[in-house]
Design an enzyme around this catalytic site. Structure first.
Site, PDB file in Angstrom:
ATOM      1  N   HIS A  46       0.826  -1.203   0.000  1.00  0.00           N
ATOM      2  CA  HIS A  46       0.000   0.000   0.000  1.00  0.00           C
ATOM      3  C   HIS A  46       0.865   1.259   0.000  1.00  0.00           C
ATOM      4  CE1 HIS A  46      -3.738   2.109   0.629  1.00  0.00           C
ATOM      5  NE2 HIS A  46      -3.128   2.865   1.524  1.00  0.00           N
ATOM      6  N   GLU A  68      -2.307  -5.506  -4.444  1.00  0.00           N
ATOM      7  CA  GLU A  68      -2.980  -5.168  -3.203  1.00  0.00           C
ATOM      8  C   GLU A  68      -4.359  -5.815  -3.155  1.00  0.00           C
ATOM      9  OE1 GLU A  68      -2.263  -0.823  -2.217  1.00  0.00           O
ATOM     10  OE2 GLU A  68      -4.375  -1.096  -1.782  1.00  0.00           O
ATOM     11  N   ASN A 417      25.870 -23.115  -7.382  1.00  0.00           N
ATOM     12  CA  ASN A 417      26.694 -24.312  -7.506  1.00  0.00           C
ATOM     13  C   ASN A 417      26.300 -25.358  -6.465  1.00  0.00           C
ATOM     14  OD1 ASN A 417      29.175 -25.678  -8.563  1.00  0.00           O
ATOM     15  ND2 ASN A 417      29.710 -25.485  -6.398  1.00  0.00           N
TER      16      ASN A 417
END
Lengths: 681, 156
Positions: A46, A68, A417
């Site tokens: 918001h 929202e 990795n």
């Protein structure tokens, strides 16, 4: 409106909010039923929406708006939290991040977000009607005036007070008072309204706050929440008697309305009792939590944002001071004046303290780098079909900002990795008798003048033979050397360029170009990286980094008439060696140093120093190391230890062999800093 | 050229082995006396080393040796001209630097075709003012980083 001055703040805060979204979304994934997390995310989203709309970034605002909506639906239990929903929200967050970064890079923050918006809309619409209807019914039975949204948001304390008042038979009301548009002394009217209300009951909360009301920081309307035993109509008419009040709306509030997000809402009557009990039990904990939060807030209020550039300037100025300090120290030694000596010593001490403070100011917790990893690991684990739990330890460990800036990419490589080649798939893990979920621990800690970052996994570990075969095949080593290598040396091979142990090349950790880049980056930062591994049990990658890059401790040495600085970090010790103790092995002069054969490097020859005087019977040797390897640097004499400011040789002289930089000495001359890593092969 | 013909060009004039050379003043940061130079090992033969220029480590090139002219011991009149080019800052050692000239851009002529010495590569033009003839240096060629690397001896 001129926005540029706010732009920086906007970008910083947006990044913070997005980071918060990311973190909390991960939390939510772990506890899908905890709606307080959704509230948190909602608040961040918001704020972000508000800020971006103000700054005129429409795309950003509209996407946040959609996000929202979905969050709101989750909050109101219209839709449930599923991994699919979260994926889309994550995707939206990624887009938002990309937009913010584009703005930070001077772009317009525009981006095609149609698909994500579409997905968000679908989720929003995909509500199950049964649930929402149920919720509405409940609301209707409990509060006749409802459903209507509450004007104010209540914190835990206010909520507790309201709840206790209701239990004690008080009524709670939310009164919205609108003043006449031509009202001149709004603050005075507010005061009168409050006077009336306070006679009737107790004011719990007002929106805007009382302070803001007194300063007339509101339009025409304000909302007051009170507890009272008076009937609703009485309160309304009494408040209306205050002149210039246009309208008074009054509504009773119930607990359910205060907490529309509490899960128990769907089964009203039976669970209401449960709810209150639950709340009672949870209260102390919650209040404590709240206290914690407020204390954190207070602490953060005492910090200010400072532009990194200014800190860099401060650092540069201080470096100048350090150089002059060295000069002063030398002058005072030469003059031998006790008063001057004292003053200079005092100044040295103070500037030492100053140096600590300035260096500390530039320290940033590694958290700023680490906090993007949980997201990355989650995504990678899903892509690879593996179950991985990432644990982060010591995220508060601090490092110089210049190091922080550089360390992100190498760590990403290492983590990728570990995930790709280290941790096995759930099936293999089960077959091996391990738990399906692999654990990757990322740990940072201080030790001496260094910071260590360790990445350990409980995966397959490194297979010596496979590494050797691969290295032989790629021509990195020869058959002869292969047999003589220790396990550690074999593991080091995976940092060699042109090496890839994965049987198939995957797009996750790349084509074997990654790890040698990691090594190079870390070494360019003055750090080292090492591997330890046990086949079948996992591997540990350990990265050692210097605390700071700009001021280092060095040993000053003299070679004929030239002065060189050797970083203390690579020195093991110094020694004086007799000429006859030097042995010859394959045209290489060596010494026996504590039972080890150490090759000697004559800096005089390497640096082609013009010779003025002949060498004597004794050699001054500095034993330096790089990883496990050692070498003895032969110099003419030791001058001493000193803190110096590291300076680059500039853009004209790049890649000078075995010289990592320069520094300015107390007498104003330049001394070159020897790069021991380049000398030892 | 015709558009800028009215505009003046300010030049720093310096001497090398009796000849006069010129650099646009806009490229010159400062002119210094020779101070202690720290030799940088395994760099090109014309890179004399680095100096401490008010806290900034600045590399120094001997222009005589850069142009293949025999070197000479530094005297009282020897100067270091600090020039900037893009993000580089380099000092040039010259025999003397004692003149600033305003010239019209039309006074600059392209370099004469046949000049047999190494310095020919570094000339961007010739300035004629009265009877004086000055060689305008092409700094980009003088400071060509590729050449620095190529002549840098790397050894182990």
């Amino acid at each position: 409106m001129e926005m540029s001055q706010y732009l920086e703040v906007f970008i910083e805060e947006s990044k913070e909010h997005l980071q918060n979204c990311n973190e909390r979304l991960l939390d939510l994934e772990k506890n899908p039923s905890d709606l307080s997390i959704v509230n948190d995310i909602f608040r961040s989203a918001h704020t972000l929406k508000g800020m971006s709309a103000t700054m005129g970034y429409e795309d950003l605002a509209s996407l946040t708006h959609q996000m929202e909506n979905v969050l709101d639906a989750i909050r109101n239990q219209k839709i449930s939290v599923t991994p699919e929903t979260l994926d889309v929200v994550f995707e939206a967050t990624d887009d938002l991040e990309a937009m913010v970064f584009s703005i930070a890079d001077g772009g317009d923050g525009k981006r095609d977000v149609a698909t994500v918006v579409e997905k968000l809309k679908l989720i929003e619409k995909g509500e199950s009607p049964a649930i929402s209807q149920g919720a509405k019914e409940v609301a209707a039975t409990l509060a006749p005036d409802a459903p209507r949204e509450l004007k104010g948001e209540y914190d835990e304390f206010e909520y507790t007070v309201l709840q206790q008042s209701i239990e004690q038979g008080f009524q709670t009301y939310e009164i919205t008072i609108e003043l006449r548009e031509d009202c001149l002394l709004k603050a005075a009217r507010v005061f009168m309204v409050f006077e009336v209300i306070e006679k009737l009951g107790e004011v719990i909360k007002s929106t805007p706050s009382v302070d803001q009301l007194e300063e007339e920081q509101f339009d025409q309307e304000f909302t007051v929440t009170i507890v009272s035993k008076e009937p609703m109509s009485d309160i309304q008419s009494k408040v209306m008697k205050v002149s210039e009040v246009d309208r008074v709306d009054i509504h009773p509030i119930s607990i359910e309305q205060l907490r529309p997000t509490t899960e128990t809402i769907s089964e009203p009557i039976i669970q209401e009792v449960v709810l209150t009990e639950e709340v009672k039990i949870e209260e102390p904990v919650k209040q404590e939590e709240q206290k914690k939060q407020t204390s954190v807030k207070q602490a953060s209020n005492k910090t200010i944002r400072v532009n990194i550039e200014r800190l860099d300037i401060l650092m540069n100025l201080f470096e100048e001071l350090v150089i002059d300090r060295g000069r002063l120290e030398q002058i005072s030694r030469d003059l031998n004046n006790s008063e001057l000596h004292e003053t200079v010593e005092r100044m040295s001490r103070i500037s030492g303290d100053l140096q600590n403070i300035i260096l500390n100011m530039r320290m940033v917790p590694v958290e700023t780098v680490f906090n993007r990893f949980p997201r990355m690991v989650r995504q990678l684990a899903r892509d690879l079909g593996k179950k991985i739990n990432l644990e982060i330890v010591g995220a508060e460990t601090e490092l110089d900002r210049t190091v922080i800036d550089e360390i992100g990419d190498p760590l990403v490589h290492l983590i990728r990795n570990a995930l790709d080649h280290g941790v096995e798939t759930p099936e293999i893990r089960r077959a091996k008798g391990k738990s399906e979920e692999g654990t990757v621990i990322l740990k940072a800690f201080h030790s001496g003048n260094h910071v260590f970052i360790e990445l350990s996994d409980d995966g397959a570990g490194i297979n010596r033979d496979r590494v050797l075969n691969k290295a032989l095949k790629n021509g990195i080593i020869t058959e002869q050397t292969a047999a003589t290598l220790t396990d550690k040396q074999v593991y080091e091979l995976i940092f060699a360029s042109g090496f890839s142990t994965a049987e198939k090349i995957s797009d996750v950790s790349g084509r074997g170009v990654g790890l040698d880049v990691v090594k190079n980056t870390i070494e360019s930062l003055g750090g080292t990286v090492s591997i330890d591994s046990k086949e079948g049990e996992g591997s540990v990658f350990s990265v050692q980094l210097p605390l700071t890059l700009s001021i280092i401790s060095v040993m000053l040495v003299e070679i004929q008439k030239e002065k060189y600085a050797i970083p203390l970090s690579s020195i093991i010790e110094t020694a004086i060696v007799k000429k006859e103790d030097i042995l010859n092995a394959h045209n290489q002069k060596v010494i026996d140093f504590r039972g080890k054969v150490v090759p000697l490097l004559f800096l005089k020859d390497i640096f082609e120093v013009p010779v003025f005087e002949e060498e004597d019977e004794f050699f001054s040797v500095i034993i330096v190391r790089k990883g496990d390897k050692m070498a003895g640097l032969v110099v003419d004499s030791f001058i001493g230890q000193q803190e110096v400011v590291l300076k680059s040789l500039g853009n004209y002289l790049t890649n000078v062999f075995a010289i990592s930089g320069a520094t300015i000495l107390g007498d104003g001359q330049v001394a070159l800093i020897v790069d021991c890593n380049a000398l030892i092969k | 050229m015709s558009e800028t013909s009215v505009a003046d060009l300010k030049l720093i004039i310096f001497q090398l082995k009796g000849k006069e050379y010129a650099i646009p003043v806009s490229k010159v940061r400062s002119i210094e006396k020779v101070q202690h130079i720290t030799r940088v090992p395994s760099s090109s033969h014309f890179v004399k080393g680095v100096i401490n220029l008010r806290g900034v480590v600045t590399p120094i090139i001997d222009l005589r040796s850069r142009f293949g002219i025999e070197e000479e011991a530094y005297s009282d009149s020897t100067r270091v001209i600090i020039v900037t080019l893009e993000d580089m800052e380099v000092g040039l050692i010259v025999d003397a630097a004692n003149d600033v000239l305003d010239v019209q851009t039309e006074a600059i002529e392209p370099q004469p075709e046949v000049v047999g010495t190494e310095e020919a590569n570094y000339i961007s033009g010739v300035v004629k003012v009265g009877k004086r003839l000055m060689i305008l240096l092409d700094l980009e060629m003088v400071l060509n980083p590729e050449e620095v690397k190529a002549t840098q001896g790397i050894e182990g």
